[in-house]
Scaffold this active site. Structure first.
Site, PDB file in Angstrom:
ATOM      1  N   ASP A  78       0.875  -1.175   0.000  1.00  0.00           N
ATOM      2  CA  ASP A  78       0.000   0.000   0.000  1.00  0.00           C
ATOM      3  C   ASP A  78       0.911   1.223   0.000  1.00  0.00           C
ATOM      4  OD1 ASP A  78      -2.303   1.647   0.263  1.00  0.00           O
ATOM      5  OD2 ASP A  78      -2.005   1.780   2.422  1.00  0.00           O
ATOM      6  N   SER A  79       0.300   2.398  -0.122  1.00  0.00           N
ATOM      7  CA  SER A  79       1.102   3.619  -0.073  1.00  0.00           C
ATOM      8  C   SER A  79       1.566   3.928   1.352  1.00  0.00           C
ATOM      9  CB  SER A  79       0.271   4.786  -0.606  1.00  0.00           C
ATOM     10  OG  SER A  79      -0.900   4.932   0.180  1.00  0.00           O
ATOM     11  N   TYR A 131      -0.867   8.414  -2.703  1.00  0.00           N
ATOM     12  CA  TYR A 131      -0.936   8.091  -4.128  1.00  0.00           C
ATOM     13  C   TYR A 131      -2.148   8.762  -4.794  1.00  0.00           C
ATOM     14  CZ  TYR A 131       2.427   4.152  -3.893  1.00  0.00           C
ATOM     15  OH  TYR A 131       3.529   3.362  -3.767  1.00  0.00           O
ATOM     16  N   GLY A 132      -3.188   8.925  -3.980  1.00  0.00           N
ATOM     17  CA  GLY A 132      -4.515   9.209  -4.530  1.00  0.00           C
ATOM     18  C   GLY A 132      -4.677  10.485  -5.328  1.00  0.00           C
ATOM     19  N   CYS A 156      -4.246  -1.554  -1.883  1.00  0.00           N
ATOM     20  CA  CYS A 156      -4.408  -0.127  -2.160  1.00  0.00           C
ATOM     21  C   CYS A 156      -5.412   0.000  -3.305  1.00  0.00           C
ATOM     22  CB  CYS A 156      -3.060   0.451  -2.567  1.00  0.00           C
ATOM     23  SG  CYS A 156      -3.137   2.158  -3.121  1.00  0.00           S
ATOM     24  N   ASN A 157      -6.505   0.673  -3.044  1.00  0.00           N
ATOM     25  CA  ASN A 157      -7.528   0.829  -4.083  1.00  0.00           C
ATOM     26  C   ASN A 157      -7.014   1.652  -5.258  1.00  0.00           C
ATOM     27  OD1 ASN A 157     -10.452   0.020  -2.890  1.00  0.00           O
ATOM     28  ND2 ASN A 157      -9.072   0.666  -1.278  1.00  0.00           N
ATOM     29  N   GLU A 174      -2.663   8.702   8.360  1.00  0.00           N
ATOM     30  CA  GLU A 174      -1.208   8.572   8.476  1.00  0.00           C
ATOM     31  C   GLU A 174      -0.698   9.288   9.729  1.00  0.00           C
ATOM     32  OE1 GLU A 174       1.247   6.952   6.483  1.00  0.00           O
ATOM     33  OE2 GLU A 174      -0.385   5.953   5.441  1.00  0.00           O
ATOM     34  N   CYS A 201     -10.977   2.925   0.091  1.00  0.00           N
ATOM     35  CA  CYS A 201      -9.559   3.231   0.307  1.00  0.00           C
ATOM     36  C   CYS A 201      -9.176   2.488   1.570  1.00  0.00           C
ATOM     37  CB  CYS A 201      -9.365   4.736   0.503  1.00  0.00           C
ATOM     38  SG  CYS A 201      -7.685   5.171   1.021  1.00  0.00           S
ATOM     39  N   THR A 202      -8.052   1.792   1.528  1.00  0.00           N
ATOM     40  CA  THR A 202      -7.713   0.928   2.665  1.00  0.00           C
ATOM     41  C   THR A 202      -7.312   1.721   3.914  1.00  0.00           C
ATOM     42  OG1 THR A 202      -5.487   0.675   1.746  1.00  0.00           O
ATOM     43  CG2 THR A 202      -7.082  -1.073   1.268  1.00  0.00           C
ATOM     44  N   HIS A 203      -7.114   3.014   3.773  1.00  0.00           N
ATOM     45  CA  HIS A 203      -6.877   3.847   4.965  1.00  0.00           C
ATOM     46  C   HIS A 203      -8.188   4.106   5.732  1.00  0.00           C
ATOM     47  CE1 HIS A 203      -2.960   4.746   3.205  1.00  0.00           C
ATOM     48  NE2 HIS A 203      -2.635   5.423   4.284  1.00  0.00           N
TER      49      HIS A 203
HETATM   50  N1  DGL Z   1      -4.676   3.265   0.831  1.00  0.00           N
HETATM   51  C1  DGL Z   1      -4.711   3.641  -0.519  1.00  0.00           C
HETATM   52  C2  DGL Z   1      -5.979   3.319  -1.237  1.00  0.00           C
HETATM   53  O1  DGL Z   1      -6.610   2.352  -0.864  1.00  0.00           O
HETATM   54  C3  DGL Z   1      -3.984   4.847  -0.985  1.00  0.00           C
HETATM   55  C4  DGL Z   1      -4.237   6.128  -0.345  1.00  0.00           C
HETATM   56  C5  DGL Z   1      -3.305   7.167  -0.901  1.00  0.00           C
HETATM   57  O2  DGL Z   1      -2.099   6.957  -0.837  1.00  0.00           O
HETATM   58  O3  DGL Z   1      -3.792   8.187  -1.384  1.00  0.00           O
HETATM   59  O4  DGL Z   1      -6.357   3.948  -2.178  1.00  0.00           O
END
Ligand code: DGL
Length: 265
Positions: A9-10, A41-42, A72-73, A151, A183-185
Site C-alpha cells: 500500500d502507499s 498516491y490518490g 491499495c484501491n 497517516e 480506500c484501505t486507509h
Molecule cells: N490506501 C490507498 C488506497 O486504498 C492509498 C491512499 C493514498 O495513498 O492516497 O487507495
C-alpha cells in the site's frame, strides 16, 4: 507452498487488509511494504501511480512471493491489469471484493462510495457495482484529507469529526443504506464515520472480503502453506518510526520491527 505473500500500500492503510489475511490464514508468511516516502498516491497521475506500483512489486518479488495483494484501491484502480500482464503470479486487488460486498448488503440499492481522487475518477467501483447490480444508484465522492489524517493517527476527536462531516454530509440527503470505504486507509476512521451516520448505514470495507479471495485462490492453485510461518516482515520506504507508531495501533503486538526498503533504485 512456503513462499510468502507480498502485500503493498502507499502507507499504513494496507495493514487493515494484512490483518484480515493474517486472521484467516495464520499459516502464511506475509511481507508488507508501505510506500511512506511517496504517500499519498490518490492525488497523483495514473502514470506515476502505475510506476510506483511496479516498483513496489519488483521489491516484493525479491522475496519469491507466490502471490501479490495490492492492498491499495488507488493502485488497484490504476494498475492491476498492467501488473497482471507483467508478473506471472496471482495478483489480487481490493476493489472487486468491496464492490461485490456492497451489492450483497444493500437493501435499497442506494450506495455511497468514497475513495481517493484517482480511485473515484477511474469509476472502477461504479462500474463493478453496476455490473453486479444494474439498478444500483451510486453516489461517489473523493475524500482526499482522510489519508493524511490516518497517516497522522488522527482517527477520532474534533478534527477527524469535522473532516468526516465536511465530506460526508451530502450523503445524508441521498438516502443511501450502504457506504463503501474505497480506500484501505478509511477503515481506521470507521468509528468516526459510523458515529456521524448514527450507526444507521452499513459500512463496507474490502479487508475481509479480500482475505476470503486470497484464501480461495491459494486453495484453488494449491499454494497454501501447511507449516505455520510467523516471520512476517514489514517494510516502509521512509520514516519507519512514524509508521510503527500508527501501525502498532492497528496490529497491536504483531508489529514490532519495521525495516527500510530501497524501492525503485
Ligand atoms: N490506501 C490507498 C488506497 O486504498 C492509498 C491512499 C493514498 O495513498 O492516497 O487507495
Amino acid at each position: 507452498m512456503e513462499n510468502p505473500i507480498g502485500i503493498f500500500d502507499s502507507g499504513v492503510g494496507g495493514l487493515t487488509v494484512l490483518k484480515a489475511i493474517k486472521k484467516l490464514l495464520p499459516m502464511e508468511q506475509l511481507i508488507y511494504l508501505g510506500d511512506t516516502a511517496r504517500v499519498p498516491y490518490g492525488n497523483k497521475s495514473k502514470e506515476t501511480i502505475v510506476r510506483y506500483s511496479i516498483e513496489n512489486t519488483n521489491f516484493l518479488m525479491q522475496f519469491n512471493i507466490k502471490m501479490l495483494v495490492i492492498a491499495c484501491n488507488t493502485s488497484t484502480a490504476m494498475g492491476i491489469e498492467i501488473l497482471r500482464n507483467m508478473f506471472q503470479i496471482p495478483i489480487i486487488g481490493v476493489i472487486e471484493p468491496g464492490a461485490k460486498r456492497a451489492v450483497e448488503v444493500t437493501k435499497n440499492k442506494r450506495i455511497g462510495v468514497i475513495g481517493t481522487v484517482a480511485t473515484i475518477k477511474s469509476k472502477a467501483y461504479q462500474n463493478i457495482i453496476k455490473s453486479y447490480e444494474r439498478k444500483a444508484v451510486i453516489f461517489a465522492k473523493p475524500c482526499p484529507l482522510f489519508v493524511p489524517l490516518v497517516e497522522e493517527g488522527l482517527v477520532k476527536g474534533p478534527v477527524a469529526e469535522a473532516v468526516v462531516k465536511m465530506y460526508l454530509e451530502g450523503f445524508k440527503l441521498k438516502n443511501i443504506d450502504t457506504l463503501v470505504l474505497g480506500c484501505t486507509h478509511y477503515p481506521l476512521l470507521k468509528n468516526t464515520i459510523q458515529k456521524f451516520f448514527d450507526r444507521k448505514i452499513q459500512i463496507v470495507d474490502s479487508a475481509e472480503e479480500t482475505a476470503k479471495i486470497v484464501k480461495g485462490v491459494l486453495e484453488e492453485k494449491k499454494l497454501a502453506n501447511v507449516l505455520k510461518n510467523e516471520n512476517d516482515m514489514f517494510f516502509v520506504t521512509d520514516a519507519a518510526e512514524r509508521f510503527l507508531k500508527v501501525g502498532k495501533e492497528i496490529m497491536k503486538g504483531a508489529l514490532k520491527e519495521v525495516r527500510i526498503a530501497q524501492v525503485g533504485k
